[in-house]
Design a protein around this motif. Structure first.
Motif, PDB file in Angstrom:
ATOM      1  N   UNK B  47     -26.731  68.382 -42.084  1.00 54.99           N
ATOM      2  CA  UNK B  47     -27.001  67.796 -43.066  1.00 54.99           C
ATOM      3  C   UNK B  47     -27.767  66.881 -42.096  1.00 54.99           C
ATOM      4  N   UNK B  48     -28.544  66.200 -43.027  1.00 54.91           N
ATOM      5  CA  UNK B  48     -29.493  64.377 -42.310  1.00 54.91           C
ATOM      6  C   UNK B  48     -28.627  63.499 -42.360  1.00 54.91           C
ATOM      7  N   UNK B  49     -28.390  62.393 -41.710  1.00 57.55           N
ATOM      8  CA  UNK B  49     -28.388  60.882 -41.934  1.00 57.55           C
ATOM      9  C   UNK B  49     -29.068  60.377 -42.205  1.00 57.55           C
ATOM     10  N   UNK B  50     -28.887  59.678 -43.630  1.00 58.53           N
ATOM     11  CA  UNK B  50     -29.378  58.044 -43.952  1.00 58.53           C
ATOM     12  C   UNK B  50     -28.589  56.745 -43.936  1.00 58.53           C
ATOM     13  N   UNK B  51     -29.108  55.543 -43.160  1.00 52.45           N
ATOM     14  CA  UNK B  51     -28.484  54.623 -43.086  1.00 52.45           C
ATOM     15  C   UNK B  51     -29.648  53.701 -44.011  1.00 52.45           C
ATOM     16  N   UNK B  52     -29.574  52.417 -44.258  1.00 55.43           N
ATOM     17  CA  UNK B  52     -29.776  51.591 -45.345  1.00 55.43           C
ATOM     18  C   UNK B  52     -29.014  50.440 -45.296  1.00 55.43           C
ATOM     19  N   UNK B  97     -36.826  52.607 -40.012  1.00 55.97           N
ATOM     20  CA  UNK B  97     -38.408  52.134 -40.868  1.00 55.97           C
ATOM     21  C   UNK B  97     -37.538  50.843 -41.914  1.00 55.97           C
ATOM     22  N   UNK B  98     -38.807  50.546 -42.648  1.00 56.46           N
ATOM     23  CA  UNK B  98     -38.715  49.576 -43.172  1.00 56.46           C
ATOM     24  C   UNK B  98     -39.803  49.701 -44.445  1.00 56.46           C
ATOM     25  N   UNK B  99     -39.116  49.395 -45.857  1.00 59.51           N
ATOM     26  CA  UNK B  99     -39.994  49.322 -47.195  1.00 59.51           C
ATOM     27  C   UNK B  99     -38.765  48.670 -48.330  1.00 59.51           C
ATOM     28  N   UNK B 100     -39.910  48.441 -48.748  1.00 53.25           N
ATOM     29  CA  UNK B 100     -38.863  47.512 -50.120  1.00 53.25           C
ATOM     30  C   UNK B 100     -38.979  48.272 -51.270  1.00 53.25           C
ATOM     31  N   UNK B 101     -38.071  47.671 -52.977  1.00 54.79           N
ATOM     32  CA  UNK B 101     -38.359  47.822 -53.828  1.00 54.79           C
ATOM     33  C   UNK B 101     -37.226  47.187 -55.016  1.00 54.79           C
ATOM     34  N   UNK B 102     -38.052  47.929 -56.357  1.00 54.05           N
ATOM     35  CA  UNK B 102     -37.381  47.026 -57.058  1.00 54.05           C
ATOM     36  C   UNK B 102     -36.453  47.879 -58.602  1.00 54.05           C
ATOM     37  N   UNK B 103     -35.568  47.086 -58.775  1.00 55.83           N
ATOM     38  CA  UNK B 103     -34.715  47.790 -59.936  1.00 55.83           C
ATOM     39  C   UNK B 103     -34.441  46.475 -60.288  1.00 55.83           C
ATOM     40  N   UNK B 104     -34.160  47.012 -61.974  1.00 57.26           N
ATOM     41  CA  UNK B 104     -33.082  46.327 -63.494  1.00 57.26           C
ATOM     42  C   UNK B 104     -31.352  46.575 -63.206  1.00 57.26           C
ATOM     43  N   UNK B 105     -31.618  45.261 -63.264  1.00 53.57           N
ATOM     44  CA  UNK B 105     -29.781  44.362 -63.329  1.00 53.57           C
ATOM     45  C   UNK B 105     -28.927  44.944 -65.134  1.00 53.57           C
ATOM     46  N   UNK B 106     -30.062  44.900 -65.178  1.00 62.28           N
ATOM     47  CA  UNK B 106     -30.226  45.995 -67.436  1.00 62.28           C
ATOM     48  C   UNK B 106     -30.800  45.959 -67.764  1.00 62.28           C
ATOM     49  N   UNK B 107     -30.295  46.213 -69.327  1.00 61.93           N
ATOM     50  CA  UNK B 107     -31.440  45.962 -70.081  1.00 61.93           C
ATOM     51  C   UNK B 107     -32.243  44.781 -70.573  1.00 61.93           C
ATOM     52  N   UNK B 114     -37.888  41.108 -66.003  1.00 61.99           N
ATOM     53  CA  UNK B 114     -37.612  40.381 -64.434  1.00 61.99           C
ATOM     54  C   UNK B 114     -36.829  41.686 -63.701  1.00 61.99           C
ATOM     55  N   UNK B 115     -37.546  42.628 -62.199  1.00 62.04           N
ATOM     56  CA  UNK B 115     -37.347  42.400 -61.623  1.00 62.04           C
ATOM     57  C   UNK B 115     -36.783  42.272 -60.194  1.00 62.04           C
ATOM     58  N   UNK B 116     -34.930  42.602 -59.834  1.00 61.98           N
ATOM     59  CA  UNK B 116     -35.396  42.483 -58.758  1.00 61.98           C
ATOM     60  C   UNK B 116     -35.456  42.937 -57.133  1.00 61.98           C
ATOM     61  N   UNK B 117     -35.960  42.320 -56.478  1.00 60.18           N
ATOM     62  CA  UNK B 117     -36.195  43.393 -55.305  1.00 60.18           C
ATOM     63  C   UNK B 117     -35.570  43.266 -53.595  1.00 60.18           C
ATOM     64  N   UNK B 118     -35.386  44.157 -53.773  1.00 60.48           N
ATOM     65  CA  UNK B 118     -34.378  44.488 -52.515  1.00 60.48           C
ATOM     66  C   UNK B 118     -35.520  45.125 -51.443  1.00 60.48           C
ATOM     67  N   UNK B 119     -35.493  44.274 -50.234  1.00 57.61           N
ATOM     68  CA  UNK B 119     -36.219  44.549 -49.020  1.00 57.61           C
ATOM     69  C   UNK B 119     -34.602  45.180 -47.977  1.00 57.61           C
ATOM     70  N   UNK B 120     -35.599  46.321 -46.871  1.00 60.60           N
ATOM     71  CA  UNK B 120     -33.926  47.592 -46.793  1.00 60.60           C
ATOM     72  C   UNK B 120     -34.507  47.650 -45.076  1.00 60.60           C
ATOM     73  N   UNK B 121     -33.789  48.333 -44.227  1.00 64.35           N
ATOM     74  CA  UNK B 121     -34.421  48.381 -42.997  1.00 64.35           C
ATOM     75  C   UNK B 121     -33.721  49.698 -43.478  1.00 64.35           C
ATOM     76  N   UNK B 122     -33.759  51.072 -42.668  1.00 60.09           N
ATOM     77  CA  UNK B 122     -33.393  51.973 -42.589  1.00 60.09           C
ATOM     78  C   UNK B 122     -33.078  52.721 -41.332  1.00 60.09           C
ATOM     79  N   UNK B 123     -32.442  54.332 -41.299  1.00 60.13           N
ATOM     80  CA  UNK B 123     -32.984  54.564 -39.877  1.00 60.13           C
ATOM     81  C   UNK B 123     -32.105  56.195 -40.524  1.00 60.13           C
ATOM     82  N   UNK B 124     -32.966  57.450 -40.277  1.00 60.23           N
ATOM     83  CA  UNK B 124     -32.375  58.657 -40.478  1.00 60.23           C
ATOM     84  C   UNK B 124     -31.928  59.389 -39.391  1.00 60.23           C
TER      85      UNK B 124
END
Lengths: 658, 658
Positions: B47-52, B97-107, B114-124
């Motif tokens: 298996x792989x491991x992903x951390x964020x 690794x670094x990236x960002x993504x957006x999501x909606x908190x509700x309908x 009005x999306x929510x933006x999240x900055x991410x650091x990560x490793x695999x």
């Protein structure tokens, strides 16, 4: 006579096509034998035989003449020669009876008010039994050479008793789908792994049983209780009889149920009946009554009290414990002049009218507990929305007071075990405990209340296992948890109730539904500041009113509105009658007002949902548990319990049960 | 830093409330570990491991700052001390690794855009394994002292192989309710006793498995196939990976599936994949692909052909047998410049494009069979309404001809067994055979077609048992029949279609429905002069168009019309798009025109039904059958199969799989 034969053969087709209505279920020919073709019997089980010969006057089966008054009836064990039934059972030939009845061939005939008339000759052989296992042929010969042959199968079962006690839990209307939904609401999970288990999920053996009727593929609870308790499938609304075409609801051919056989074989064995329904209702009634009409409530209560009066039958001294609701059937009324409380009391029963009295009743005496009128209030009302218990005027003495000290299924079941164990620690007992309102609340589309009842059943099963362990009886007790039929219920996602409430039109409200990944996680296990709480434990939801609720439904329904929120103000009424009752039911304008309307898929005369076809689960543990795995007919539950209790009696006094 | 800790704790509540959408499934905290808390592993499974680490910029979880670039990750077997993961697995520390993504908190947020933006650091960490059974703690430390702990469980399984072969049948979307309905349609009964049995009803062991996702309670077929094949529950649309928040559908953390482990442990073992779906579809794809997006069809076909190219992974030489439909994914196209027919052929596969070629293919060589574009035509169209097969332009060579010589599930499955037995008679095989259109036709509310597929599956199971017996392999083969999820289907009565057709308004039409005793008996088993006939045998209905049909439905649906009659003119389309697609779907005015309208209960964007929550049945026979009784999680199917095949590898080369 050849003409008749062709007519009879043609009837097989035309009668089969007459689906919505049937001339007489179990009798596609003009000669009827009950028990019908393919009937199964426990060796030594008492039963009646009913024969009818039909002469349809009009309609698609019309024939010239009168019904045969000289029909013959013989019995053969395969390999032997035929003997007349009277000789076979060593009883007097019964007298010929005559009647007629009408029926509609289909909905067009009903709309046109064109009934078909049938003249009937009939006979009944009462209380006979077959002891020797094997295949039998029962042959009715009529109109000269017409024959209706019923193949009967007396099962070859081991006679050694393996279980001292049997506890049969009936989750009325309970399906696998409902168990899955109840688990989701009450048990916490992390990343798809439940942290706790339902009691049902711990059973070592799982089976499925088929619930269909003898003459229709959807059953009611009378018919299915009969199958579970007696090994005979019959017709909707019938209790421990096959349904003949006569008007009398008490002359239909009977067969013994497990309580009767158990008490006959083990006179010192105990019998307990517990239900959250009114006690005259079908599932408890199936352990005592014999009638084609489950609506004969006084017959049911009198059968608990004194068995059958009109026919010689198994001696039955009533259950040791009888606990449930439905006080109106114990009180004197126009239908029933007898005060059953007094009668039971005179017969040595303690009578309990509330939970305190239930708990305080001595365990060494017989016990009748009737805790309110109607059905027992639901678990949700008794434990979470208790405000709904006031102004019900439902105290069991008929005084019009509120019943304010109500037991639940668990209280009643554990007390029943205490009494049965105390009174029958040596000879064992049979206990049936029914969670009735899983079905009743599912009928009214009140999914929260229904699943609350299911969780109460699960909690009761858990507590029962602990109780039996503490009494040292667990090893000797076969425990079965099953249902009598299903409802077409399932969950398909979640609903953002805040969002639905905020939308103005029906199509926009539907967008509040989230499915697949948008179904999210169960919010019922998460307590919150604004939530009503019952328990943070594992057995019930922490809250019933989360923002994100279950998108649940049934497959057939009356007109109704859905907002997918708990009915905190009391049990649900989804549809109400039109002003002119002929026009049927429409959506209840007071129900789920923030939701959207769903037009019905059932006849407009239906104000609630109906039973469904699905096989229902069977969970088993204890002696004989291995008999309950895989897929089988509902009647096999009876035969397996009977085998486990050693009830087969292969050496009878001749052929007859007399 | 204490402030952050409280924020994170509050998030557990607010994130949980964010139900319709989630920031990242399996990660309620701001630190994410995949495999997540409560993951189970086969000893030795790669298996792989992903951390964020997440740093939400706005929305309810907003925090000041950037995501931690200095997070730590340790592994501990309970009772030992923590070691950094790189040291534990003896691998190089992966790059940040670094990236960002957006999501909606509700309908509401979605409606307001009005999306929510999240900055991410990560490793695999790639391709590691845990060999020693027991409990592990994987701890991510971030933002100084914030911790996300994943408890991992490496199962302690016997390593002795008990089954030579495993045949896993997946009835996609199949529930107990559907089996009950199919039985009613195809098997004759007399007075409530079936005269014949389904193959499924003969299995000695019955279980129920829970199908929910890791992060939602309704699954799709990718996610659930993953659970069945790998022992890891994941997110909707994911195949053999946990889903991280990066955009790339191929960098998510992978885990080995049973085909990969089986081939790695037994290089001379055979693997077969059979489906009535297009072969890039989720259920077959789950035995080869690793992607967060089941829609990456070219990845799926290439994974069958050559395994994974982008990552070092299990050596996988493709299945011995690959049979199904979906020719478009094998032909060259814009998305896929490779001609897979040629590639498979060059790799030693025989390629069959029709049933004749399938039967004639040599059993000692590898076999690719692709029989048409799209999904395989249904059993009902192939066998009863064959006129629907013309003008489909679906020949698998892409020529635009009609595919007119189609195999069914039975043909494909029996041929797969012939090839696997011939090629791997000594070392055994794993075969998965999917009845895909039980699900696909249930989605479009085409109950007749869906149940036809279920009956074909049952017939295939029966024939498979016979085939294995004739090959002398039955005793050594574990056979499992199960589903990957349900649909909320059930039957509640019958419909007099003549009567419904004759009524003029919707409310009158509903009166054609008969329930309880008016449901009558199944008319599908009775042949008649005006009926289409497939077979008078026991396995399929004698007719599909009786006057009295089943009153069937699902619990959630788009707008549609029902007349409860077979769609003889071809598969059903219940709803069609409004002119302006934004307005969603409305009832298809050409569908079931003699019926009545039922308004939908799903979002108006849904043109078909959806999956449901219910536990699904598991039927098992053969070596290890006793592992499959009772109620359990879907992942236990994988662990039980792996145990039976002796796939646990408890002595690895150190901690790492390298």
């Amino acid at each position: 006579m050849r003409g008749l034969s062709i007519l009879a053969a043609a009837c097989t087709l035309s009668c089969a096509a007459a689906q919505t209505f049937q001339r007489l279920g179990g009798c596609p020919d003009l000669g009827c034998v009950f028990p019908p073709d393919q009937a199964d019997f426990l060796p030594g089980q008492f039963f009646d035989i009913r024969l009818e010969v039909h002469s349809p006057v009009n309609g698609s089966e019309a024939r010239v003449g009168v019904p045969d008054s000289d029909f013959k009836f013989t019995i053969t064990k395969k390999g032997s020669h035929s003997i007349s039934a009277a000789k076979y059972f060593k009883i007097k030939e019964p007298e010929l009876e005559r009647w007629n009845f009408t029926w509609y061939e289909d909905l067009f005939a009903q709309d046109a008010n064109q009934p078909s008339l049938v003249n009937v000759t009939a006979k009944a052989y009462r209380r006979v039994a077959l002891y020797e296992p094997g295949e039998y042929e029962a042959t009715l010969t009529y109109y000269g050479h017409e024959k209706t042959v019923a193949n009967w199968h007396v099962r070859d079962l081991p006679t050694k008793r393996r279980a001292k006690n049997v506890v049969l839990f009936v989750g009325d209307g309970m399906t696998t789908n409902m168990i899955t939904a109840a688990r989701l609401m009450a048990h916490r999970s992390i990343n798809g792994k439940y942290m706790t288990k339902m009691a049902l999920d711990k059973f070592p053996i799982l089976g499925h049983q088929m619930t269909h009727s003898m003459d229709s593929f959807i059953t009611d609870s009378a018919n299915s209780a009969t199958a579970l308790y007696s090994g005979h499938k019959t017709t909707v609304n019938a209790l421990n009889v096959y349904v003949d075409s006569s008007e009398d609801p008490f002359d239909d051919p009977k067969f013994e149920n497990i309580a009767e056989v158990f008490r006959r074989r083990y006179p010192d064995g105990g019998v307990g009946i517990v239900s959250t329904a009114f006690l005259a209702d079908a599932t408890p009634a199936g352990l005592a009554a014999h009638t084609s009409d489950r609506g004969e409530y006084d017959h049911v209560i009198s059968a608990y009290y004194e068995g059958l009066k009109d026919y010689k039958w198994t001696k039955w001294n009533g259950p040791d414990v009888l606990l449930g609701a439905g006080a109106e059937n114990f009180l004197t009324s126009e239908d029933s002049p007898r005060d059953y409380y007094n009668l039971f009391s005179e017969k040595g029963y303690n009578v309990a009218w509330n939970n305190t009295a239930l708990h305080n009743a001595p365990n060494d005496e017989k016990l009748l507990g009737v805790f309110q009128t109607s059905n027992l209030e639901t678990w949700l009302d008794r434990n979470v929305y208790q405000g709904n218990l006031v102004n019900q005027s439902n105290y069991p003495d008929g005084s019009g007071r509120d019943a304010d000290d109500l037991p639940g299924l668990k209280d009643m079941t554990l007390k029943a075990i205490d009494v049965l164990h105390e009174r029958h620690g040596d000879d064992g007992f049979f206990l049936m405990s029914e969670a009735a309102s899983i079905d009743k609340q599912m009928h009214t589309l009140d999914y929260d209340r229904s699943l609350g009842e299911l969780l109460e059943l699960d909690d009761t099963v858990r507590a029962t296992i602990e109780k039996l362990k503490s009494l040292g009886e667990l090893e000797d007790t076969l425990i079965i948890v099953t249902a009598d039929h299903g409802h077409g219920f399932d969950v398909t996602g979640s609903v953002d109730t805040d969002y639905m409430d905020a939308q103005e039109d029906d199509r926009s409200k539907r967008n509040a539904v989230g499915y697949y990944h948008n179904s999210g996680l169960s919010q019922y296990t998460v307590g919150g500041p604004k939530s009503l709480r019952y328990s943070e434990g594992v057995h019930f939801p922490a809250r019933w009113d989360p923002r994100y609720t279950l998108h649940a439904g049934v497959v057939a329904f009356p007109d109704h509105r859905e907002n997918y929120q708990v009915h905190s103000e009391g049990p649900r009424t989804p549809a109400i009658a039109a002003k002119d009752k002929k026009n049927g039911y429409y959506v209840n304008y007071k129900d789920a007002v923030t939701g959207f309307l769903i037009n019905g898929t059932l006849p407009v005369s239906a104000d609630q949902g109906v039973h469904s076809l699905t096989d229902v689960p069977v969970f088993a543990q204890g002696p004989c548990q291995e008999l309950f795995g895989g897929v089988y007919n509902s009647i096999d539950i009876f035969f397996n319990m009977a085998e486990c209790l050693g009830l087969a009696e292969t050496k009878g006094k001749g052929h007859s049960g007399h």
